[in-house]
Design an enzyme around this catalytic site. Sequence first.
Site, PDB file in Angstrom:
ATOM      1  N   GLU A 137       0.770  -1.230  -0.054  1.00 35.17           N
ATOM      2  CA  GLU A 137       0.147  -0.063  -0.119  1.00 35.17           C
ATOM      3  C   GLU A 137       1.061   0.990   0.110  1.00 35.17           C
ATOM      4  OE1 GLU A 137      -3.340  -0.448   2.402  1.00 35.17           O
ATOM      5  OE2 GLU A 137      -3.721   1.890   2.200  1.00 35.17           O
ATOM      6  N   ARG A 138       0.674   2.124  -1.030  1.00 35.04           N
ATOM      7  CA  ARG A 138       1.532   3.297  -1.088  1.00 35.04           C
ATOM      8  C   ARG A 138       2.968   3.217  -1.458  1.00 35.04           C
ATOM      9  NH1 ARG A 138      -3.077   5.458  -2.148  1.00 35.04           N
ATOM     10  NH2 ARG A 138      -4.529   5.556  -0.608  1.00 35.04           N
ATOM     11  N   GLU A 265     -10.444   4.258   9.693  1.00 36.39           N
ATOM     12  CA  GLU A 265     -10.712   4.101   8.398  1.00 36.39           C
ATOM     13  C   GLU A 265     -11.105   2.593   7.874  1.00 36.39           C
ATOM     14  OE1 GLU A 265      -6.951   4.820   6.368  1.00 36.39           O
ATOM     15  OE2 GLU A 265      -7.541   7.055   6.054  1.00 36.39           O
ATOM     16  N   ARG A 298      -1.870   3.230  16.936  1.00 32.94           N
ATOM     17  CA  ARG A 298      -1.676   4.479  16.080  1.00 32.94           C
ATOM     18  C   ARG A 298      -2.897   5.467  16.632  1.00 32.94           C
ATOM     19  NH1 ARG A 298      -2.374   3.784  10.527  1.00 32.94           N
ATOM     20  NH2 ARG A 298      -0.635   5.305   9.827  1.00 32.94           N
ATOM     21  N   LYS A 333       0.938  10.577  13.825  1.00 32.44           N
ATOM     22  CA  LYS A 333       1.666  11.052  12.424  1.00 32.44           C
ATOM     23  C   LYS A 333       2.328  12.547  12.613  1.00 32.44           C
ATOM     24  CE  LYS A 333      -1.060   8.410   9.203  1.00 32.44           C
ATOM     25  NZ  LYS A 333      -1.887   8.293   7.822  1.00 32.44           N
ATOM     26  N   ASP A 338      -2.784  14.094   7.375  1.00 32.45           N
ATOM     27  CA  ASP A 338      -2.035  12.936   6.911  1.00 32.45           C
ATOM     28  C   ASP A 338      -0.824  13.045   5.961  1.00 32.45           C
ATOM     29  OD1 ASP A 338      -2.001  10.172   6.175  1.00 32.45           O
ATOM     30  OD2 ASP A 338      -3.595  10.117   5.020  1.00 32.45           O
ATOM     31  N   GLU A 366       3.872   9.196  -0.365  1.00 34.45           N
ATOM     32  CA  GLU A 366       2.448   9.161  -0.936  1.00 34.45           C
ATOM     33  C   GLU A 366       1.776  10.457  -1.400  1.00 34.45           C
ATOM     34  OE1 GLU A 366      -0.305   7.839   2.132  1.00 34.45           O
ATOM     35  OE2 GLU A 366      -2.219   8.230   1.161  1.00 34.45           O
ATOM     36  N   TRP A 532     -13.286  13.136   2.854  1.00 32.44           N
ATOM     37  CA  TRP A 532     -12.474  12.494   1.889  1.00 32.44           C
ATOM     38  C   TRP A 532     -12.306  13.300   0.599  1.00 32.44           C
ATOM     39  CZ3 TRP A 532     -13.948   6.519   2.557  1.00 32.44           C
ATOM     40  CH2 TRP A 532     -13.398   6.064   3.606  1.00 32.44           C
TER      41      TRP A 532
END
Length: 687
Positions: A137-138, A265, A298, A333, A338, A366, A532
């Site tokens: 992913e990414r 998510e 997280r 993060k 994000d 990303e 989103w």
Amino acid sequence: MKQLIFTLFFLITVLNLYAQEEHDLWLQKKKAMPVNVICEKKSATLDIATQELQQGWQGKSGASVTLTIKKDNAIKNDGFRLGQNFVQANTELGILYGVYELLRRQQTGQTIKDEIYNPSYEIRTLNHWDNPNGSIERGYAGQSIFWRKDSSFIVTERDKSLWQEYARANASIGINGSVLNNVNASQLMLTTDYLNRVKAIAEIFRPYGIKVYLSVKFSSPSLLGGLKTSDPLNDTVINWWRAKAKEIYSLIPDFGGFLVKASSEGQPGPQDYGRTHADGANMLADAVKPYGGIVMWRAFVYSPNDKDRAKQAYNEFVPLDGKFHDNVIIQIKNGPVDFQPREPFSPLFGALKKTSAMPELQITQEYLGHSIHLVFLSTMWEECLQSDTYQQGPGSTVARVTDGSIYPQTHTAIAGVANIGLDTNWCGHDFAQANWYAFGRLAWNNKLKSTQIADEWIRLTFYDAASQKNKTANYSSEWNESFLKPVKQMMLDSREAAVNYMTPLGLHHIMSANEHYGPGAWWAPPRTRADWTPPYYHQAATNGVGFDRTKTGSDAVSQYHEPLASKFNNVNTCPEIYLLWFHHLPWDYKMKSGKTLWDELCYHYDKGVKQVRQFQKVWDKVQPYVDSSRFNAVQRKLRSQAVNAILWKDACLLYFQQFSRMPIPYDIERPVNNLNDIIANDTRRRN
Ligand code: GCV
């Protein structure tokens, strides 16, 4: 015929050599001087240390170097004391890190004096978002180096040598942990076949001091164990995790622990059972505690119900401060949304006072042009780590509130989302290797400056790489002037350039949906979650642009300590780099430069494009100092980056112009793309 075979053989050898340079990262093979290594003890780790010295020694020919393990209270964890001819440490790993530092200093011409080097963080991990089927992913550098699509669990010699090279590269920059699978975790990872492969990986990593960790799916007890629930307070669930931990540790005694993305998510989590993040994290932490394991939990949580996504992690986690067990670390993060090209630091740093907190940085690009754009991320991370949270007055930087300097944390840690895959050069872009390197160096020393990191990386990666230049007596000073200096400047400018052509002045999350590569400020199909879609973040309208997070808006500013809260809240004192992050302002708002906000925006986009065009010139000019394989690859990528930067500029200016209704300043290059075409292409790509 003979001639043809010979030519083919020659070509293959040459191509392989070139590929080897890309593959060797910052550990390019060097001609070593003879050295006599004195080390009383023997172990796999110390053997590696000895071998590294013998293969890379650049000091006096025939010198003796002593490696000593001796308790010294001034040396912390796997830190070390270093001199020209010795390395002393409390642990074997400390010796290995000391050897790498000694060699690095020799190779980069840095002074070597009697000095202690202690790591900023105890745990320095890479997070791999690798899936059991080998996809990432990414990921922009090929398939996973750990997992395979064909689900074959056979460990090949090729696997082993790749894992060893990976472990060596990490150890050379002080990384000591790898989370081997995606945080969007599959329960499959906890099955016997996968755990046996984890064991095989751990065995290769062990002498290099890399511990393995796994991301776990919170609902594994139901999905894998067939339990009716995965409620963290249910006894059968608790026992299931305890048994799983026992099984893992029987295979891998030094297993590091779990990383968890929960209630985020769409991932399952404790909230599905009416429990808190603390309930979930503590239950898992108790399962690994008897073995010395930890849980990295997280804080990347947000739901569509909140009016401001940027506030949510703070709102959910601050009330739980002090409720987490001491082997839980909250992984946060760098920014509150994000991994955007620029965000202010997450206000959770400095808010948690009784809970260990760790920064999560994203090495894979990303939102920063994938492995196509040349963007050196060290400056972005330095900006975050050196941001002052004011948690205990001035000087309470993100670095200091996470490394235990401000208040004691049982564990200190930092994570970087890896950009590594099966590509020959590991990272997809030769310059993306610098981001892996920079992460490791900052994880070891969170006060390092990006200019030093870039300097080291360029010297280690490119010196001696000229394929067309005869070495002359003053080659080194010529190389410094003609290669090191311009390339370093390009790297140091590259992140700001990306911000300029993507999201200047505090704009954020206006990229194309799904693949997150090009621009997509317009994207908002009906019935899509608002948080989103880019319009949620830029709020562009005829009355202005930007997200109002002031006290009269979403009040996200109040999540920061004073004097920051007031500074961000006041449009006159808010740093312009964060202006539209915190304020919704009219298009004709007067900026410090005297220009209108609209004009300033236009000039930033234009500047970003010009910077990339300049990078192309810089790179073309250094051709004589780089092997042709890497030169051509980077040249091609810079061309694509320029095309994409122009697309970003055209798309954003033409889109926002619909609201500003003001002309693009006439001294700026006119758009070469039509907005309708850009939108149509973007939509086509997604369908
Ligand atoms: C692993 C963003 C990315 C997702 C990622 C997520 C996360 O939303 O687009 O791919 O999922 O962050 O960090 O969990």
